[in-house]
Design a protein around this motif. Structure first.
Motif, mmCIF file in Angstrom:
data_model
loop_
_atom_site.group_PDB
_atom_site.id
_atom_site.type_symbol
_atom_site.label_atom_id
_atom_site.label_comp_id
_atom_site.label_asym_id
_atom_site.label_seq_id
_atom_site.Cartn_x
_atom_site.Cartn_y
_atom_site.Cartn_z
ATOM 1 N N UNK A 139 -8.123 9.855 -9.064
ATOM 2 C CA UNK A 139 -7.436 8.604 -8.734
ATOM 3 C C UNK A 139 -6.052 8.802 -8.127
ATOM 4 N N UNK A 140 -5.407 9.941 -8.376
ATOM 5 C CA UNK A 140 -4.045 10.113 -7.864
ATOM 6 C C UNK A 140 -3.994 10.099 -6.340
ATOM 7 N N UNK A 141 -5.105 10.384 -5.692
ATOM 8 C CA UNK A 141 -5.137 10.276 -4.233
ATOM 9 C C UNK A 141 -4.751 8.872 -3.776
ATOM 10 N N UNK A 142 -4.960 7.892 -4.646
ATOM 11 C CA UNK A 142 -4.736 6.501 -4.246
ATOM 12 C C UNK A 142 -3.325 6.018 -4.559
ATOM 13 N N UNK A 143 -2.421 6.918 -4.929
ATOM 14 C CA UNK A 143 -1.016 6.568 -5.070
ATOM 15 C C UNK A 143 -0.443 6.365 -3.669
ATOM 16 N N UNK A 144 0.153 5.216 -3.356
ATOM 17 C CA UNK A 144 0.633 4.994 -1.994
ATOM 18 C C UNK A 144 1.531 6.098 -1.452
ATOM 19 N N UNK A 145 2.458 6.606 -2.261
ATOM 20 C CA UNK A 145 3.367 7.655 -1.781
ATOM 21 C C UNK A 145 2.611 8.927 -1.430
ATOM 22 N N UNK A 318 15.173 13.307 1.894
ATOM 23 C CA UNK A 318 15.361 11.870 1.980
ATOM 24 C C UNK A 318 14.358 11.175 1.062
ATOM 25 N N UNK A 319 14.827 10.221 0.282
ATOM 26 C CA UNK A 319 13.927 9.469 -0.595
ATOM 27 C C UNK A 319 13.324 8.310 0.184
ATOM 28 N N UNK A 320 11.989 8.266 0.233
ATOM 29 C CA UNK A 320 11.268 7.157 0.848
ATOM 30 C C UNK A 320 10.679 6.314 -0.280
ATOM 31 N N UNK A 321 11.027 5.050 -0.327
ATOM 32 C CA UNK A 321 10.445 4.136 -1.301
ATOM 33 C C UNK A 321 9.147 3.601 -0.698
ATOM 34 N N UNK A 322 8.023 4.086 -1.205
ATOM 35 C CA UNK A 322 6.722 3.814 -0.579
ATOM 36 C C UNK A 322 6.155 2.471 -1.010
ATOM 37 N N UNK A 323 6.901 1.412 -0.723
ATOM 38 C CA UNK A 323 6.461 0.057 -1.078
ATOM 39 C C UNK A 323 6.475 -0.879 0.123
ATOM 40 N N UNK A 324 6.629 -0.317 1.317
ATOM 41 C CA UNK A 324 6.608 -1.127 2.528
ATOM 42 C C UNK A 324 5.162 -1.484 2.895
ATOM 43 N N UNK A 325 4.944 -2.589 3.587
ATOM 44 C CA UNK A 325 3.581 -2.947 4.013
ATOM 45 C C UNK A 325 2.913 -1.856 4.848
ATOM 46 N N UNK A 326 3.718 -1.023 5.510
ATOM 47 C CA UNK A 326 3.170 0.057 6.333
ATOM 48 C C UNK A 326 2.609 1.209 5.497
ATOM 49 N N UNK A 327 2.964 1.273 4.228
ATOM 50 C CA UNK A 327 2.481 2.360 3.382
ATOM 51 C C UNK A 327 1.070 2.044 2.882
ATOM 52 N N UNK A 328 0.232 3.064 2.687
ATOM 53 C CA UNK A 328 -1.158 2.831 2.261
ATOM 54 C C UNK A 328 -1.243 1.968 1.011
ATOM 55 N N UNK A 331 0.522 -3.163 1.151
ATOM 56 C CA UNK A 331 0.602 -4.508 1.712
ATOM 57 C C UNK A 331 -0.114 -5.552 0.872
ATOM 58 N N UNK A 332 -1.093 -5.135 0.068
ATOM 59 C CA UNK A 332 -1.875 -6.089 -0.730
ATOM 60 C C UNK A 332 -1.122 -6.567 -1.964
ATOM 61 N N UNK A 333 -0.001 -5.924 -2.301
ATOM 62 C CA UNK A 333 0.637 -6.194 -3.575
ATOM 63 C C UNK A 333 1.930 -6.991 -3.457
ATOM 64 N N UNK A 334 3.021 -6.441 -3.934
ATOM 65 C CA UNK A 334 4.256 -7.206 -4.125
ATOM 66 C C UNK A 334 5.231 -7.018 -2.966
ATOM 67 N N UNK A 335 6.288 -7.817 -2.927
ATOM 68 C CA UNK A 335 7.303 -7.619 -1.887
ATOM 69 C C UNK A 335 7.907 -6.213 -1.956
ATOM 70 N N UNK A 336 8.421 -5.753 -0.840
ATOM 71 C CA UNK A 336 9.010 -4.415 -0.740
ATOM 72 C C UNK A 336 9.977 -4.141 -1.891
ATOM 73 N N UNK A 337 9.827 -2.955 -2.473
ATOM 74 C CA UNK A 337 10.755 -2.517 -3.507
ATOM 75 C C UNK A 337 10.341 -2.851 -4.924
ATOM 76 N N UNK A 338 9.282 -3.634 -5.113
ATOM 77 C CA UNK A 338 8.919 -4.065 -6.460
ATOM 78 C C UNK A 338 8.053 -3.045 -7.200
ATOM 79 N N UNK A 339 7.419 -2.124 -6.494
ATOM 80 C CA UNK A 339 6.777 -0.991 -7.126
ATOM 81 C C UNK A 339 5.411 -1.272 -7.731
ATOM 82 N N UNK A 340 4.628 -0.188 -7.845
ATOM 83 C CA UNK A 340 3.304 -0.241 -8.448
ATOM 84 C C UNK A 340 3.274 0.683 -9.659
#
Length: 405
Positions: A139-145, A318-328, A331-340
């Motif tokens: 399942x870890x393959x499905x972590x957006x980051x 550089x730290x990338x917060x992987x919560x943008x709609x462009x990240x795998x 986009x189906x979840x919460x607004x940017x920055x809210x995290x999974x």
């Protein structure tokens, strides 16, 4: 007017413990956030103990329950069998499900031996010719980051891969008086930290790099040889029997091994449940000629990237917060920055499987990919038995005598 409502996909789940809870949540949630070609329905859950499985059915939302996993196989209304039991049962259940024409999601590791895994992979390949889909639950393959990290590697961001490393660090068995559990019994679990958590980072290193591991050199250690007997075999944590009886631990507590990828690149892997303070530190790093990507699941919404082509004075991770709609998946979840969270990885796994079933494609990781992970695990054990010598990974893992020749 035609009815465009997706057809139901009835799910039969085997096992109601830690993984059963995570998978149930995923099946219940996936179609509510993602556009799917079929709608998962929690049909029947199976478990050994009547009272416990009945309670699980009510808590998780299944319409029916049974103490016989065979009932799920025999029920013509069930389309998917989800296997969340200890590894010693995967082989029998999966083969029966595939033979009956059911799609299969099987937790990792695929089985407790290369031989059983090979039979499962062969059965899955044959079933695929009949339109039956199967997937192993890494399942870890499905972590957006992490999915984004794979994109970056595929796009050439890191350049030529020079070195890889991975760790999976937990501490829930660091206490020598933590009780016995099925995860410490080789007959049920197959191996210890190596197969339980090491399998995850083996899969991730291969998936991220796009290269199979072809040889290993490893050492295994059982740090705590006996444990207090548990009143009931538990998955994580809990209190042991207070009678003073201790049971023999028959698996490893710590695994350390070097790996060589098929392109010749070297890597280092560590898996342990003895790392005090590390709750679920699943860490992976890919170093290349033009950059690096680094990830730690304890900060699962972040990916660190390093651009070695940046001018001097502006280089650094550089730290990338992987919560943008462009990240795998994001986009189906919460607004940017809210995290999974951890549970979302299982939802994404279900999403990918349901889409594959609906589209008639083969999902990944396949049973064949999971078989290769099992071969790596077996090679590490063979290397340890042979004094940490380099041991090739192949269709048939060499015996100690063969590697000593």
């Amino acid at each position: 007017m035609t009815d465009s409502t997706p057809q139901p996909l009835n799910v039969g789940l085997v096992g109601y413990g830690f993984m059963g809870a995570a998978h149930s949540h995923a099946w219940r949630t996936a179609h509510r956030f993602f556009d799917l070609p079929l709608t998962p329905v929690l049909h029947t859950i199976a478990g050994r103990t009547e009272s416990a499985v009945a309670a699980a059915a009510q808590q998780y939302g299944f319409a029916q329950h049974t103490t016989r996993w065979q009932d799920l196989i025999e029920d013509p209304e069930i389309h998917v069998i989800d296997i969340c039991t200890p590894g010693d049962t995967h082989h029998e259940i999966a083969l029966a499900a595939l033979a009956a024409g059911k799609h299969v999601l099987c937790e990792k590791p695929l089985a407790n031996s290369v031989e059983e895994s090979a039979e499962m992979a062969a059965a899955a390949a044959e079933a695929a010719q009949r339109g039956i889909r199967s997937i192993c639950g890494f399942s870890y393959r499905r972590t957006p980051a992490l999915a984004y990290a794979r994109q970056l590697v595929e796009e050439g961001f890191v350049g030529e891969i020079l070195q890889v490393r991975a760790q999976y660090l937990q501490d829930w068995l660091a206490d020598a008086d933590a009780p016995m559990t099925w995860r410490l019994d080789r007959e049920k679990a197959g191996s210890g930290a190596l197969g339980d958590i090491g399998a995850h980072v083996i899969d991730l290193l291969q998936w991220l790099s796009g290269e199979d591991i072809v040889a290993v050199s490893g050492t295994l250690e059982t740090v705590v040889p006996t444990r207090p007997a548990a009143g009931a075999m538990q998955g994580l944590g809990g209190k042991g029997d207070t009678s003073g009886e201790r049971q023999q631990v028959t698996v490893d507590d710590t695994a350390l091994f070097s790996v060589r990828l098929e392109n010749g690149v070297l890597g280092a892997v560590e898996a342990t449940r003895m790392a005090q303070g590390r709750k679920n530190a699943m860490r992976v790093e890919i170093n290349g000629s033009t950059g690096s990507v680094a990830f730690d699941f304890e900060r699962m919404n972040e990916l660190e990237i390093y651009d070695a082509t940046a001018p001097a004075g502006r280089q650094g991770f550089t730290r990338v917060l992987a919560t943008e709609p462009e990240h795998p998946y994001a986009a189906a979840w919460w607004p940017t920055g809210h995290g999974l969270g951890y549970e979302h990885t299982f939802t994404h796994e279900v999403v990918d499987l349901v889409r594959a079933i609906g589209e008639g494609t083969d999902p990944s990781p396949s049973f064949a990919e999971a078989l290769h992970v099992q071969r790596v695990l077996a090679a590490v054990e063979a290397s340890d038995a042979d004094g940490s010598r380099w041991t090739p990974v192949g269709p048939q893992t060499p015996t100690t005598q063969e590697t000593s020749a």
